[in-house]
Enzyme design. Sequence first.
Site, PDB file in Angstrom:
ATOM      1  CG  HIS A  88      78.523 -41.091  40.035  1.00 47.90           C
ATOM      2  ND1 HIS A  88      79.804 -41.504  39.688  1.00 47.90           N
ATOM      3  CD2 HIS A  88      77.710 -41.496  39.028  1.00 47.90           C
ATOM      4  CE1 HIS A  88      79.741 -42.143  38.527  1.00 47.90           C
ATOM      5  NE2 HIS A  88      78.487 -42.160  38.110  1.00 47.90           N
ATOM      6  CB  THR A 120      75.297 -25.329  37.140  1.00 44.58           C
ATOM      7  OG1 THR A 120      76.269 -24.995  36.164  1.00 44.58           O
ATOM      8  CG2 THR A 120      74.670 -24.078  37.679  1.00 44.58           C
ATOM      9  CG  ASN A 172      81.359 -40.068  45.373  1.00 44.79           C
ATOM     10  OD1 ASN A 172      82.193 -39.171  45.163  1.00 44.79           O
ATOM     11  ND2 ASN A 172      80.994 -40.915  44.428  1.00 44.79           N
ATOM     12  CG  LEU A 189      88.198 -44.339  48.511  1.00 48.15           C
ATOM     13  CD1 LEU A 189      87.104 -43.463  49.084  1.00 48.15           C
ATOM     14  CD2 LEU A 189      89.570 -43.926  49.031  1.00 48.15           C
ATOM     15  CG  ASP A 216      80.130 -44.711  41.305  1.00 48.65           C
ATOM     16  OD1 ASP A 216      80.670 -43.979  42.159  1.00 48.65           O
ATOM     17  OD2 ASP A 216      80.557 -44.839  40.154  1.00 48.65           O
ATOM     18  N   GLY A 256      88.054 -28.839  41.738  1.00 47.98           N
ATOM     19  CA  GLY A 256      87.578 -28.472  43.066  1.00 47.98           C
ATOM     20  C   GLY A 256      86.396 -27.517  43.107  1.00 47.98           C
ATOM     21  CB  SER A 257      83.841 -26.355  40.691  1.00 49.56           C
ATOM     22  OG  SER A 257      83.189 -27.523  40.267  1.00 49.56           O
ATOM     23  CG  ASN A 258      80.899 -30.480  43.174  1.00 42.54           C
ATOM     24  OD1 ASN A 258      79.726 -30.198  43.428  1.00 42.54           O
ATOM     25  ND2 ASN A 258      81.276 -30.982  42.015  1.00 42.54           N
TER      26      ASN A 258
HETATM   27  C1  GAR Z   1      82.066 -33.498  39.364  1.00 43.31           C
HETATM   28  O1  GAR Z   1      81.222 -33.413  38.255  1.00 43.31           O
HETATM   29  C2  GAR Z   1      81.799 -34.770  40.152  1.00 43.31           C
HETATM   30  O2  GAR Z   1      80.455 -35.165  40.100  1.00 43.31           O
HETATM   31  C3  GAR Z   1      82.659 -35.759  39.420  1.00 43.31           C
HETATM   32  O3  GAR Z   1      83.827 -35.068  39.090  1.00 43.31           O
HETATM   33  C4  GAR Z   1      83.522 -33.674  38.933  1.00 43.31           C
HETATM   34  C5  GAR Z   1      84.477 -32.920  39.810  1.00 43.31           C
HETATM   35  O4  GAR Z   1      84.416 -31.547  39.551  1.00 43.31           O
HETATM   36  N1  GAR Z   1      82.925 -36.897  40.233  1.00 43.31           N
HETATM   37  C6  GAR Z   1      83.198 -38.098  39.754  1.00 43.31           C
HETATM   38  O5  GAR Z   1      83.252 -38.350  38.566  1.00 43.31           O
HETATM   39  C7  GAR Z   1      83.443 -39.164  40.808  1.00 43.31           C
HETATM   40  N2  GAR Z   1      83.490 -40.466  40.227  1.00 43.31           N
HETATM   41  P1  GAR Z   1      85.047 -30.524  40.585  1.00 43.31           P
HETATM   42  O6  GAR Z   1      86.482 -30.994  40.852  1.00 43.31           O
HETATM   43  O7  GAR Z   1      85.040 -29.218  39.844  1.00 43.31           O
HETATM   44  O8  GAR Z   1      84.211 -30.520  41.817  1.00 43.31           O
END
Ligand code: GAR
Length: 196
Positions: free
Chosen positions: A117, A180, A115, A101, A153, A12-14
């Site tokens: 990616h 980052t 999204n 989905l 995607d 969940g950092s994003n």
């Molecule tokens: C992120 O790097 C995101 O781009 C990727 O998962 C990570 C989630 O990190 N998403 C995918 O791979 C989607 N197919 P987070 O949970 O720390 O935000």
Amino acid sequence: MKNIVILISGGGSNMASIVRAAQRESWETRLQARVAAVISNRPQAGGLAIARDMGIATEVLDHRAFPDRSAFDAALAERIDHYDPQGKPALVVLAGFMRVLTPAFVTHFEGRLVNIHPSLLPAFTGLHTHQRALDAGCRVAGATVHMVTAQLDEGPILAQAVVPVLEGDTAQTLAARVVTQEHVMYPRAIASLLRQ
Ligand code: GAR
């Protein structure tokens, strides 16, 4: 105030970077939306505690409790809509949500589903993007924010962030450099979508 709902599966950092943007002190730089809820399909997702600590409502909808993809997606759509008084959140944000989905779900949220990616799309759709970029000898890597369509995607690209691939990089060091930049790019891309 527009309501947005964030879907996660992991750390969940994003999600946290988007919540921070929505909670900024200054009105001028604040994301003009309320994060109404964070929903995870995995009960153990680390992002759930982070969201709760930031004062955001959280919910778990475990996909394993549903007989098939359609049943899970229908329940998820219903839960998402429930977080907006009009039953129509302005945006549904996938932030490390690791589920494909169904077309029915995508259609329900058409134009409101976004999204991030971890590759420079259209290169490296799917999984293990950083290892595949290293294996291909790429000199740059990055991430893409895009609208979600029924094709995995492949929706219209809204923003991209590029980072160098450095000597000795592993998938982990490259992922850390990319994520980052994701934290900077995603809240900005969402802000610009909400202004449209
Ligand atoms: C992120 O790097 C995101 O781009 C990727 O998962 C990570 C989630 O990190 N998403 C995918 O791979 C989607 N197919 P987070 O949970 O720390 O935000």
